[in-house]
Each structure stands twice: as C-alpha cells, then as structure tokens.
Design an enzyme around this catalytic site. Structure first.
Site, PDB file in Angstrom:
ATOM      1  CB  CYS A  83      -0.953  -0.010   1.189  1.00  0.00           C
ATOM      2  SG  CYS A  83      -2.080  -1.418   1.151  1.00  0.00           S
ATOM      3  CD  GLU A 126      -0.969   7.834   9.467  1.00  0.00           C
ATOM      4  OE1 GLU A 126      -0.551   8.608   8.576  1.00  0.00           O
ATOM      5  OE2 GLU A 126      -1.973   7.096   9.310  1.00  0.00           O
ATOM      6  CE  LYS A 161      -5.389   4.471   2.671  1.00  0.00           C
ATOM      7  NZ  LYS A 161      -4.370   5.531   2.815  1.00  0.00           N
ATOM      8  CG  PHE A 217       0.068  -5.937   4.366  1.00  0.00           C
ATOM      9  CD1 PHE A 217      -0.424  -5.076   5.324  1.00  0.00           C
ATOM     10  CD2 PHE A 217      -0.766  -6.936   3.889  1.00  0.00           C
ATOM     11  CE1 PHE A 217      -1.716  -5.194   5.809  1.00  0.00           C
ATOM     12  CE2 PHE A 217      -2.067  -7.080   4.364  1.00  0.00           C
ATOM     13  CZ  PHE A 217      -2.538  -6.208   5.322  1.00  0.00           C
TER      14      PHE A 217
END
Length: 418
Positions: free
Chosen positions: A168, A319, A340, A404
């Site tokens: 990602c 984060e 998102k 990932f």
C-alpha cells in the site's frame, strides 16, 4: 527549502477514484465529505462476510479504449492509463515523434497486486477448461509493471520506465523514486503514480479472513471511519492517479504551470511483522523525519498531514504515535485527515491518489475532512479535521503511506516559490 540539488515540481495531475471519474470531480466530492462506499456490484458477493466496497462507478471501458485494446487490459491498467492521459494533457506535454525529448521522459508506476482479477479469471479457465484455453495475454494483463509499459508505449516515453511493488506504499514510492530519477539527472520528466483494482472475490475474502475489513455491511458509507473509536477495519477501494513531475529548469523553460514542488521524500522499514505496524510508531516516524530533513524543514513547518489513516485499529493509533514522535509538540497543532474515509483504501494506488489530494489542498488552501468521525479514541488525540473541510494557510503538506511488510513512505509537497 533545500537549494543544494535540482528541484522537482508537479505540472499535471489526474485521478480516477470511487468519488469521481476525474480529479476535479473527486476533489469536489472529498471537500463535500461524500462517500464512495456502497454494496459490491463487480461480482456476486452474497456469500462473502464483507459485501461492501468503494467501487469506481459508471466506469465504461469503451469510453477510453477500443474494444480490441480493452481485451488486453486489466482494470487497474485502465485506471492508470486514463490517469496518465489526463495528467499529460494537464501538463501540456506531448512527445509524438520527438525522439530526443522522449528519451528524457519516463514512467514510474506503483501497484500492490496489478492484474489480480485477470489472473484469477485465467486460473479458473485453466482449472475448468484446460491449458489450451487460457488467454495468450494473461501474463501481460497480470504483471504490475505492464501499466508503466503501456503508458510509455502510448506516449512515446522512452526514458526510465519501471514499477514499484511495495503493497500500500507502492505509488507513493513511485512518486518519490521518480523525483529522485530527475534529481540525479537521468530524466527531465517522469509520469508517476499508481492504480489498483482488487475488488474481486479473492481480494475481499482474503482481507476479510485477515479481519482487516470493516463489516458494516448495512451501513457502507459509515464503514470507513479513520481515527474514530468505533472503527472496525478498512473499506476496500479502487482507482488510480498520475502526477507529471519535471525538473524545475525544464518546467520553466517551457512555461509550464507549476502546481507544487516535491520537496521531501522519506522511507523506512518497521522490520517487525508481515502485516501489523510496529507498536509505538517508531518505524513510521523515521520516514516522516527523513522527509522533513530531505525538504530542509523543521517539525513546525509541516502545515497538514494527509494520513495513511486506514480505519484499522492498529494503523490509526500507530500512525498517531508516529506523528507525535516525528513532530514533537507541534503534532497537536498540525491538522491531520484521512481521505480514505471517503475513497476507501485504494491499496497500491492510495499513495498517488492521496498525493493528488494533498497537492490540491495546498493549491486551494483548504483541509479535506475525515468523515464519520464521531467518538474520540484516547489513543488518537490529534486534530483530524472531523467531518467538514476547513480553510487553512498551507505552505508544506505531508502525505503518508504504509504497506504490508513494514514499508513506510512519506512525501512532502511545498508551495512553489521561484
């Protein structure tokens, strides 16, 4: 801003997202807080645990490609090719038969899966109908780098052409790597970005089995809720975006409109787990710090962060911790939002889509919101621009992408100053 190296600027952008078939439509929808989520229509999801996603609706392949060409394209490549076309038009670039110019122009694409849907379809054909019936274009449709190759063919871009596959964070890596190619003098122009189209039976089932997806099937527009205490996983999205990057000298020489400067690029690895971020945010913070240092800025110079913000429990708290480590006391006065919440997670294409939104935030001096933010999480205690866009004075904006395998990527875009 550093002045000890060649400067790289952005002169064209295009995006295809679940909230719009072009950049302007997508941006207006994001500022309005519109969600692209809904029931899955791309396949029969009735037997799936998760039946919702953020699809690019009303996508008509024949609007963009001849039928014979469309048969050789996976959906992810369609998104990227259309984005590249739009970005090139926006930048006012066309090479045609210009061999000298095209040799100084290239493409860098980022994708997590590439032609996953085409691969799955061909495997079914192999299993059910035998090896003689598989598609002769199966491999070219599947491999992630093909979108870059196709873009170079269509636009006669014969300089550096490559592909990044870092889950990602892939398309954010593609943009940063493309900027570095220009900085080292190997190209004058790079078209960079990425795309993903993984809303298929396997993609949904696999992420759902890993308990990564939201299961709010009865309320899809509320499923993606980054940093909210009630978040329960990400919403699968699809789409893509492309940015035209140029050396400053090249852009000025041809009188191009400059949208922003690529001022900072940072990478790091968590070296911790195949899917989970390292607790405490140390790895991600190192990517942010590296980007800030690369841009020649201080922690107080970052005016806005477009977060990775997936709406998973682990990502959002990690984060947040990483932002605090990177910015110190400035973290609490720096607005952070996750687009998102509206587009879902475009996986390998997310970094490019969100870089595009970060640049438009800089251009329009406005902060896109994080929608569906209702209940504060004690571990997520920053300013997430909840639910409504907000005007702001912006000079430098940051965009985070994590993948990932522990890949961490941070880009910084700055308002262009001659």
């Amino acid at each position: 801003m550093r002045n000890d190296r060649p400067r790289v600027v952005v002169t064209g952008i295009e995006a295809i997202t679940p909230v719009g078939l072009d950049l302007d439509t997508s941006w207006k929808a994001v500022l309005a807080g519109a969600s692209g989520a809904g029931p899955i229509t791309l396949f029969d999801a009735s037997d799936q645990k998760v039946t919702i996603a953020a699809e690019v609706s009303d996508w008509d392949t024949t609007r963009y490609f001849e039928k014979k060409d469309a048969r050789r394209l996976d959906r992810y490549a369609e998104f990227f090719l259309v984005a590249v076309r739009g970005a090139m038009v926006a930048a006012g670039l066309e090479y045609g038969d210009d061999e000298q110019g095209s040799a100084r122009a290239g493409v860098m694409v980022g994708a997590g899966f590439g032609g996953m849907s085409s691969f799955i379809e061909d495997v079914y054909v192999l299993a059910e109908r035998g090896p003689d019936r598989v598609s002769p274009t199966g491999v070219p449709k599947m491999i992630p780098n093909m979108a870059a190759g196709l873009a170079s063919i269509e636009h006669n871009l014969t300089g550096p052409v490559s592909c990044v596959v870092t889950a990602c964070s892939a398309s954010a890596n593609a943009i940063g790597d493309a900027a570095e190619i220009i900085r080292r003098g190997a190209a004058d122009v790079m078209v960079a970005g990425g795309a993903e189209a993984a809303i298929n039976a396997y993609g949904i089932a696999s992420f759902a089995k890993a308990r990564a997806l939201s299961t709010r099937n009865d309320d899809p527009t509320a499923a993606s809720r980054p940093f909210d205490a009630g978040r329960d996983g990400f919403l699968m999205g699809e789409g893509g975006a492309a940015l035209v990057l140029e050396s400053l000298d090249h852009a000025l020489e041809r009188g191009a409109e400059i949208l922003a400067e690529v001022s900072g690029y940072g990478m790091s690895a968590d070296a911790y787990h195949i899917t989970l971020p390292k607790p405490g945010g140390v790895g991600a913070s190192r990517a942010m710090i590296a980007a800030i240092e690369d841009a020649g800025l201080g922690s107080g110079d970052v005016d806005y962060i477009n977060a990775h913000g997936t709406s998973t429990e682990a990502n959002d708290s990690t984060e947040t911790a990483a932002i605090k480590l990177a910015l110190g006391n400035d973290a609490w006065s720096t607005p952070v939002s996750s687009t998102k919440s509206m587009t879902g997670h475009v996986l390998g294409g997310a970094g490019a889509v969100e870089a595009a939104f970060a640049i438009l935030a800089l251009r329009d001096q406005v902060l896109p919101p994080t929608i569906n933010y209702e209940a504060p999480d004690p571990e997520c205690d920053l300013d997430y621009v909840p639910n409504e866009a907000r005007e702001a004075e912006l000079q430098n904006v940051m965009s985070n992408s994590f993948g990932f395998g522990g890949h961490n990527v941070t880009l910084i875009f700055s308002k262009f100053e001659s």
